[in-house]
Design an enzyme around this catalytic site. Structure first.
Site, PDB file in Angstrom:
ATOM      1  N   ASP A  34      87.461 -82.534  20.331  1.00  0.00           N
ATOM      2  CA  ASP A  34      86.879 -81.672  21.268  1.00  0.00           C
ATOM      3  C   ASP A  34      86.583 -80.174  20.331  1.00  0.00           C
ATOM      4  O   ASP A  34      86.315 -79.185  21.192  1.00  0.00           O
ATOM      5  CB  ASP A  34      88.047 -81.300  22.323  1.00  0.00           C
ATOM      6  CG  ASP A  34      89.376 -81.076  21.776  1.00  0.00           C
ATOM      7  OD1 ASP A  34      89.556 -80.846  20.416  1.00  0.00           O
ATOM      8  OD2 ASP A  34      90.009 -80.924  22.810  1.00  0.00           O
ATOM      9  N   ARG A  93      83.988 -53.014   7.321  1.00  0.00           N
ATOM     10  CA  ARG A  93      83.067 -52.093   7.795  1.00  0.00           C
ATOM     11  C   ARG A  93      83.136 -51.488   9.205  1.00  0.00           C
ATOM     12  O   ARG A  93      82.599 -50.574   9.380  1.00  0.00           O
ATOM     13  CB  ARG A  93      81.863 -52.610   6.945  1.00  0.00           C
ATOM     14  CG  ARG A  93      81.726 -52.869   5.677  1.00  0.00           C
ATOM     15  CD  ARG A  93      80.359 -53.401   5.179  1.00  0.00           C
ATOM     16  NE  ARG A  93      80.152 -54.806   5.704  1.00  0.00           N
ATOM     17  CZ  ARG A  93      79.032 -55.530   5.350  1.00  0.00           C
ATOM     18  NH1 ARG A  93      77.979 -55.031   4.929  1.00  0.00           N
ATOM     19  NH2 ARG A  93      79.078 -56.768   5.800  1.00  0.00           N
ATOM     20  N   HIS A 126      86.874 -52.560   1.826  1.00  0.00           N
ATOM     21  CA  HIS A 126      85.983 -51.377   2.464  1.00  0.00           C
ATOM     22  C   HIS A 126      86.530 -50.269   2.900  1.00  0.00           C
ATOM     23  O   HIS A 126      86.777 -50.365   3.892  1.00  0.00           O
ATOM     24  CB  HIS A 126      84.710 -51.993   2.995  1.00  0.00           C
ATOM     25  CG  HIS A 126      83.685 -50.829   3.199  1.00  0.00           C
ATOM     26  ND1 HIS A 126      82.813 -50.554   2.199  1.00  0.00           N
ATOM     27  CD2 HIS A 126      83.507 -49.983   4.304  1.00  0.00           C
ATOM     28  CE1 HIS A 126      81.890 -49.599   2.748  1.00  0.00           C
ATOM     29  NE2 HIS A 126      82.406 -49.293   3.824  1.00  0.00           N
ATOM     30  N   LYS A 190      72.971 -42.526   1.694  1.00  0.00           N
ATOM     31  CA  LYS A 190      72.399 -43.410   2.415  1.00  0.00           C
ATOM     32  C   LYS A 190      72.490 -43.031   3.869  1.00  0.00           C
ATOM     33  O   LYS A 190      73.333 -42.601   4.461  1.00  0.00           O
ATOM     34  CB  LYS A 190      73.151 -44.532   2.219  1.00  0.00           C
ATOM     35  CG  LYS A 190      72.724 -46.080   3.113  1.00  0.00           C
ATOM     36  CD  LYS A 190      73.392 -47.176   2.693  1.00  0.00           C
ATOM     37  CE  LYS A 190      74.676 -47.582   3.077  1.00  0.00           C
ATOM     38  NZ  LYS A 190      75.161 -48.799   2.549  1.00  0.00           N
ATOM     39  N   ARG A 192      71.906 -45.008   7.319  1.00  0.00           N
ATOM     40  CA  ARG A 192      71.618 -46.558   7.815  1.00  0.00           C
ATOM     41  C   ARG A 192      71.335 -46.332   9.353  1.00  0.00           C
ATOM     42  O   ARG A 192      71.846 -45.676  10.133  1.00  0.00           O
ATOM     43  CB  ARG A 192      73.172 -47.009   7.871  1.00  0.00           C
ATOM     44  CG  ARG A 192      73.191 -48.692   8.342  1.00  0.00           C
ATOM     45  CD  ARG A 192      74.391 -49.213   8.134  1.00  0.00           C
ATOM     46  NE  ARG A 192      74.830 -49.765   6.778  1.00  0.00           N
ATOM     47  CZ  ARG A 192      74.189 -50.779   6.219  1.00  0.00           C
ATOM     48  NH1 ARG A 192      73.136 -51.553   6.717  1.00  0.00           N
ATOM     49  NH2 ARG A 192      74.509 -51.243   5.139  1.00  0.00           N
ATOM     50  N   SER A 221      75.390 -57.271   0.897  1.00  0.00           N
ATOM     51  CA  SER A 221      75.426 -58.007   1.964  1.00  0.00           C
ATOM     52  C   SER A 221      73.966 -58.982   2.168  1.00  0.00           C
ATOM     53  O   SER A 221      73.444 -59.670   1.493  1.00  0.00           O
ATOM     54  CB  SER A 221      76.047 -57.671   3.205  1.00  0.00           C
ATOM     55  OG  SER A 221      75.803 -58.488   4.426  1.00  0.00           O
ATOM     56  N   THR A 225      70.738 -52.219   0.844  1.00  0.00           N
ATOM     57  CA  THR A 225      71.413 -50.905   0.302  1.00  0.00           C
ATOM     58  C   THR A 225      71.015 -50.989  -1.194  1.00  0.00           C
ATOM     59  O   THR A 225      70.117 -49.939  -1.750  1.00  0.00           O
ATOM     60  CB  THR A 225      72.680 -50.922   0.430  1.00  0.00           C
ATOM     61  OG1 THR A 225      73.220 -50.834   1.942  1.00  0.00           O
ATOM     62  CG2 THR A 225      73.446 -49.574  -0.106  1.00  0.00           C
TER      63      THR A 225
HETATM   64  C1  R5P Z   1      78.580 -50.211   3.029  1.00  0.00           C
HETATM   65  O1  R5P Z   1      78.637 -49.013   2.983  1.00  0.00           O
HETATM   66  C2  R5P Z   1      78.970 -50.960   1.741  1.00  0.00           C
HETATM   67  O2  R5P Z   1      79.614 -50.146   0.647  1.00  0.00           O
HETATM   68  C3  R5P Z   1      77.580 -51.467   1.353  1.00  0.00           C
HETATM   69  O3  R5P Z   1      76.765 -50.634   0.786  1.00  0.00           O
HETATM   70  C4  R5P Z   1      76.901 -52.341   2.204  1.00  0.00           C
HETATM   71  O4  R5P Z   1      77.879 -53.318   2.993  1.00  0.00           O
HETATM   72  C5  R5P Z   1      75.781 -53.223   1.823  1.00  0.00           C
HETATM   73  O5  R5P Z   1      75.481 -53.947   2.988  1.00  0.00           O
HETATM   74  P1  R5P Z   1      73.591 -54.576   2.584  1.00  0.00           P
HETATM   75  O6  R5P Z   1      73.847 -55.273   1.336  1.00  0.00           O
HETATM   76  O7  R5P Z   1      73.566 -55.388   3.873  1.00  0.00           O
HETATM   77  O8  R5P Z   1      72.917 -53.336   2.602  1.00  0.00           O
END
Ligand code: R5P
Length: 293
Positions: A34, A93, A126, A190, A192, A221, A225
């Protein structure tokens, strides 16, 4: 001490067991028909220090659940101490409520780990809005850094290099590493707009023309960035561009995206297992765990 894992980080767990002369015995985890979790220790843990080595990638949500079950079971079976070694700690994050109604995932994760573990050891978590792991953990929480290992790697493999941190938070890696090897560095600003849309801007310009640019960040990720930073470095005349990440999540075709943005090489530590792993963080963990012997 026994070393175990819930399935991720197996090579690191085995290497640690060898270095610490401790038995390695992974737990069995499967599912009942299950979908309910089934978990079993395959060695006696009564009176032992149980070290669960497991990064929260792949499958961060399942990892949290498996780790909670593994830790609670070890305690229930009479373990003396249960230690989590999570080279990559997920959820960090989401350290605030960016929009009304959102979960502050890092707090929820920590709350659960606080209950079932006695100690946590992690690498370059982080930390942005939190000053330290103590902001969310009530159990001893050790933050290790791969900075020196990354600096040594750069020193060995690059010449005529400059370091770029792609956003404000990355100063803790970029500037520290640059200082260690005595090269120039700059940290970008940066903005976002969403998890897949970022813009970066160079506030403190440095000369990039003809240089080997090394972009350093904690997490890669989706790659957006680093890709934005790489495009800027390319436009400013960089000779080559390398991306170094402590935690290479590299989701959603990040590798292809980075290559399209002009990144020549992608290097990661083995905090998360990936073909780009070139920097081994096992010595950091072994040194820390020796204190438990
Ligand atoms: C966030 O500020 C972290 O330090 C990385 O810059 C961020 O997680 C990178 O994410 P991604 O590769 O999706 O831009």
């Amino acid at each position: 001490m026994i070393i175990t894992t819930c399935g991720n980080s197996i090579p690191i767990a085995k290497a640690l067991a060898r270095k610490l002369h401790a038995p390695y015995s992974p737990v069995t985890i499967s599912q009942f028909p299950d979908g309910d979790i089934y978990l079993k220790y395959n060695t006696a843990v009564k009176g032992k220090k149980v070290v669960i080595v497991h990064s929260f990638q792949p499958h961060s949500n399942q990892s949290l659940f498996n780790l909670m079950f593994a830790a609670e079971t070890a305690q229930d079976l009479g373990a003396q101490k249960v230690i989590l070694v999570a080279p990559y700690l997920a959820y960090m994050r989401q350290d605030t409520r960016f929009h009304p109604g959102e979960a502050i995932s890092s707090r929820i994760m920590a709350k659960h780990l606080n209950v079932c573990f006695d100690k946590i050891i992690t690498v370059d978590p982080h930390l942005h809005r939190y000053k330290s792991l103590r902001d969310i953990f009530t159990i001893p929480a050790v933050k290790l850094t791969a900075n020196v290992l990354i600096a040594e790697y750069i020193q060995k493999h690059f010449k005529n290099e400059v370091i770029i941190g792609p956003d404000g938070e990355s100063f803790q890696w970029a500037e520290n590493i640059a200082q260690h090897i005595q090269v120039q560095a700059t940290v970008l600003k940066k903005t976002r707009y969403s998890s897949r849309h970022v813009r970066v801007k160079m506030i403190k310009p440095i000369s990039i023309q003809g240089k080997n640019v090394v972009i350093v960040d904690d997490i890669i990720s989706t790659g957006h960035t680093i890709a934005e930073a790489a495009k800027q470095a390319r436009a400013m005349g960089a000779k080559s561009i390398t991306a170094i990440g402590v935690h290479g999540l590299l989701v959603e075709k990040a590798m292809a995206k980075l290559r399209r943005a002009g990144v020549n090489k992608i290097i990661t530590t083995n905090c998360i297992q990936h073909p780009t792993n070139r920097i081994d963080i096992t010595p950091l963990l072994a040194k820390e765990l020796k204190k438990e012997r």
